[in-house]
Design a protein around this motif. Structure first.
Motif, PDB file in Angstrom:
ATOM      1  N   VAL B  45      95.473  35.811  38.061  1.00  0.00           N
ATOM      2  CA  VAL B  45      95.666  34.708  38.842  1.00  0.00           C
ATOM      3  C   VAL B  45      96.388  33.782  37.829  1.00  0.00           C
ATOM      4  O   VAL B  45      97.207  32.705  38.453  1.00  0.00           O
ATOM      5  N   LEU B  48      99.817  34.085  38.751  1.00  0.00           N
ATOM      6  CA  LEU B  48     100.650  33.451  39.919  1.00  0.00           C
ATOM      7  C   LEU B  48     100.123  32.080  39.591  1.00  0.00           C
ATOM      8  O   LEU B  48     100.846  31.894  40.320  1.00  0.00           O
ATOM      9  N   PHE B  49     100.004  31.100  38.895  1.00  0.00           N
ATOM     10  CA  PHE B  49      99.854  29.683  38.405  1.00  0.00           C
ATOM     11  C   PHE B  49     101.092  29.717  38.108  1.00  0.00           C
ATOM     12  O   PHE B  49     101.905  28.830  38.804  1.00  0.00           O
ATOM     13  N   ASP B  52     104.090  30.574  40.694  1.00  0.00           N
ATOM     14  CA  ASP B  52     103.863  29.358  41.451  1.00  0.00           C
ATOM     15  C   ASP B  52     104.105  27.540  41.363  1.00  0.00           C
ATOM     16  O   ASP B  52     105.147  27.553  41.653  1.00  0.00           O
ATOM     17  N   GLN B  80     100.510  19.051  45.032  1.00  0.00           N
ATOM     18  CA  GLN B  80     100.755  20.756  45.300  1.00  0.00           C
ATOM     19  C   GLN B  80     100.267  21.013  44.142  1.00  0.00           C
ATOM     20  O   GLN B  80      99.887  21.764  43.236  1.00  0.00           O
ATOM     21  N   SER B  84      97.256  23.123  42.679  1.00  0.00           N
ATOM     22  CA  SER B  84      97.537  23.944  41.362  1.00  0.00           C
ATOM     23  C   SER B  84      97.265  24.433  40.565  1.00  0.00           C
ATOM     24  O   SER B  84      96.535  25.522  39.697  1.00  0.00           O
TER      25      SER B  84
END
Lengths: 550, 151
Positions: B45, B48-49, B52, B80, B84
């Motif tokens: 995670v 991924l963070f 992004d 956004q 996130s």
């Protein structure tokens, strides 16, 4: 669908285990986290990072999900919009999420129909309980049924019989028996019973475009003000559709319209005419009818009358019997909002969409019966009738405006023609008491004069064709009831023409042996391309009196 | 290898991350989600963070460098990013994002610039720290990393 039902039953048994959740979020990190969280709750998770894809997924298999969780801010589609779609089309509970917890946002979510609004970061315990929304919905649907009167029950049973979907039938009858078993007053359901009923797999109603259109038409027919789930249900006559399906859909629809109304209020909607507008409106409508015509004024309704009279024929009948119509969604929405906005009338206008395809070729419109194919030959008399005329609104697609068209022969006092509103509760009245054959005869005669190729009825001509005197003369004329076919003039909705139900093509010819009339009619059908609105407007009466019978 | 030492080190690292406000409760949530099915969940995670958020940061940077910056777009991007950051509990980064949004709303370009630099900085620091943390965890082994530190 054996697999489906077996998994469904297992799901039902261990509710909320296996709850089928669709998660929509453009943030991939959150999507991953939510998926994990939901999986840990033993839910069946499907993720989607695009709203449109999610909507496609939902539409593709309507029965595939129990609940939708969606983020508010998404690049391809506003979360609220998705929420609306899901609510209207699929009737699924939707939970909104956002990192933004502003009251206004949350309120907006609720307004759009969200059953919950979660703030990010979301805890797993919050997700654990989302099943309550699914459960609540089902329970309310069951409870809703308790308040049905006996007629509803009968209807449900009937539709259950009609519907060959055993599952549905079983569900509804189970629920009915459940209700009857229970003491409605105390509402003392045992947990298990309620649980069972709530988790019985009801065939989900798919609010397809067609179905929704039917719904909207029914609403329009009944009258937005008078509308109620039962009336809509009866009018729609869709087997298997239950009152609660309609009730919940109606609720959403109302919210949706409300919202649109607000939007439209903000917009400068110039084409939006009030029903009690001046005669200029008529001229505009005339203009629509006759694009090439340069005669615009209040006499337009007269031409309509002529046209209407001429257009009595089989063609209309066939057109009317067409169940399809072209829903012009945006237009419809606009109209709806307009109606919601400015409908001082007791009866709401029919939704344009219903008439679109039918009316493209005709001025006159038969009021739509409870899904009976409208036949000119039928006796359409109904016990309940109003005496107000329907004022039709013809809106030209191209122009996108609405206009009032008054029925040209509308004077229940002077004229023998009694025009029935179609907005009667639960019924469509199409009865006109008297039709003066002479009127028609005269009209036909005049039409002949107009010329066989005449495709547009100019107002001046029309005026000539039907001088008021004719109508006055008709007072003492033959009572058409005595005519063959218990003549009931269907209430003229479209072009404001009064039409005798019995006056199908055959009848017409009795009065007018001239072939040109048919020609005229045919021509006029080809010519006219209108989207008709039907506006119920008793206020038009006095005006009409003046114009026609002065 | 002295696992207890490593474990202690890892525990200390995590504690300081929390104490210094780099991470918040959400990070614990992620750890709770980690299980046999997804033994490296937290790291996945987090990775991924950062992937992004790096993209978002460069978008914001681009938007800021425009001649006439579109503040609405900036606001949207920042929103956004904020969302996130809340996913892994990146507290400091999130706070700077909130500030950045405020400057966007006021259309204070200068304020936006300054705050954005802070966002970038915090983002980079957190990345460094978490990378070190996960490296340590990998040394200890998955079983150890999955458990909440007893502090």
């Amino acid at each position: 669908m054996q697999m489906e039902s077996s998994s469904a039953s297992s799901r039902v048994e261990s509710f909320p285990i296996g709850l089928r959740v669709l998660v929509v979020d453009d943030d991939l990190t959150w999507l991953k986290i939510l998926e994990k969280m939901l999986r840990k709750c033993s839910y069946d998770v499907t993720t989607c990072c695009k709203a449109r894809a999610a909507l496609d997924l939902l539409r593709e298999r309507k029965d595939r999900f129990d609940i939708v969780i969606s983020d508010v801010n998404m690049p391809d589609m506003d979360g609220f919009k998705l929420l609306e779609h899901v609510g209207l089309e699929m009737d699924l509970p939707v939970i909104m999420m956002s990192v933004d917890g502003e009251t206004s946002r949350v309120m907006k979510g609720v307004q759009h129909g969200a059953c919950d609004y979660l703030l990010k970061p979301i805890r797993m315990k919050e997700l654990r309980n989302i099943w309550q929304h699914v459960y609540r919905k089902r329970v309310h649907e069951v409870k809703d049924m308790e308040f049905h009167d006996i007629n509803d029950d009968i209807h449900i049973l009937r539709s259950g019989f009609e519907n060959f979907d055993d599952r549905l039938f079983m569900s509804t009858s189970e629920m009915i028996s459940l209700r009857k078993r229970k003491d409605v007053d105390t509402r003392d359901f045992s947990d298990q019973d309620l649980y069972d009923s709530a988790t019985v797999k009801k065939a989900r109603v798919v609010w397809s475009v067609e179905l929704h259109q039917k719904f909207v038409n029914a609403v329009d027919q009944i009258g937005f003000d008078k509308v109620g789930p039962k009336k809509i249900l009866d009018l729609m006559n869709v087997p298997g559709l239950t009152r609660e399906n309609i009730a919940s859909h109606l609720q959403k629809y109302r919210m949706y319209l409300c919202r649109l109304q607000k939007q439209n209020e903000a917009r400068d909607f110039t084409g939006n005419k009030q029903p009690d507008h001046s005669p200029e409106d008529h001229s505009v409508s005339l203009g629509i009818q006759n694009p090439r015509s340069s005669h615009h004024n209040g006499g337009g309704h007269k031409s309509q009358n002529i046209q209407g009279l001429e257009m009595i024929d089989d063609f209309q009948e066939s057109e009317l019997n067409k169940p399809d119509f072209l829903p012009v969604k945006d237009k419809k929405e606009d109209l709806h909002s307009q109606k919601a906005n400015n409908s001082p009338l007791p009866g709401p206008p029919l939704q344009k969409g219903w008439h679109e395809s039918v009316l493209l070729r005709q001025f006159m419109q038969y009021p739509k019966h409870d899904h009976e194919p409208f036949s000119l030959l039928e006796d359409h008399s109904h016990p309940t009738q109003t005496e107000e005329p329907l004022v039709s609104i013809i809106s030209n697609e191209k122009e996108g405006t609405e206009f009032d068209i008054k029925p040209s022969v509308v004077n229940r006092k002077d004229c023998h023609m009694k025009i029935i509103s179609t907005y009667e509760d639960d019924s469509v009245s199409t009865q006109v008491e008297h039709v003066n054959s002479k009127v028609f005869g005269a009209a036909y005669e005049h039409n002949k004069l107009v010329g066989s190729k005449e495709q547009q009825y100019e107002q001046s001509r029309v005026h000539d064709l039907i001088p008021p005197s004719i109508y006055l003369n008709t007072k003492n004329e033959i009572d058409l009831i005595a005519l063959p076919e218990d003549l009931n003039l269907p209430y003229l909705q479209g072009i404001g023409c009064v039409e005798n139900v019995g006056f199908n093509g055959m009848e017409l010819h009795q009065y007018n042996s001239c072939a040109s009339l048919t020609e005229l009619q045919n021509n006029s059908y080809d010519e006219i391309e209108l989207n008709c609105e039907y506006w119920y407007d008793p206020l038009e009466y006095p005006f009409l009196d003046e114009c026609l019978f002065a | 290898m002295d696992y207890s030492d490593l474990r202690r080190q890892a525990a200390y690292m995590k504690k300081s991350l929390f104490d210094q406000g780099y991470l918040d409760e959400q990070f614990y949530q992620l750890e709770d989600l980690q299980d046999d099915v997804s033994p490296n969940f937290v790291e996945e995670v987090v990775t991924l963070f950062f992937k992004d958020s790096s993209r978002l940061l460069s978008n914001i940077e681009q938007a800021l460098e425009k001649n006439s910056p579109d503040f609405q777009k900036l606001d949207s991007l920042t929103h956004q990013l904020k969302g996130s950051t809340s996913s892994i509990g990146a507290l400091k980064v999130k706070n700077e994002c909130t500030l950045l949004r405020e400057y966007c709303n006021k259309e204070n370009l200068d304020g936006c610039f300054r705050t954005f630099q802070k966002v970038k900085r915090e983002h980079a620091i957190l990345r460094q720290k978490l990378e070190a943390y996960f490296q340590l965890l990998r040394q200890i082994g998955p079983a150890e990393g999955a458990s909440r530190p007893v502090i």
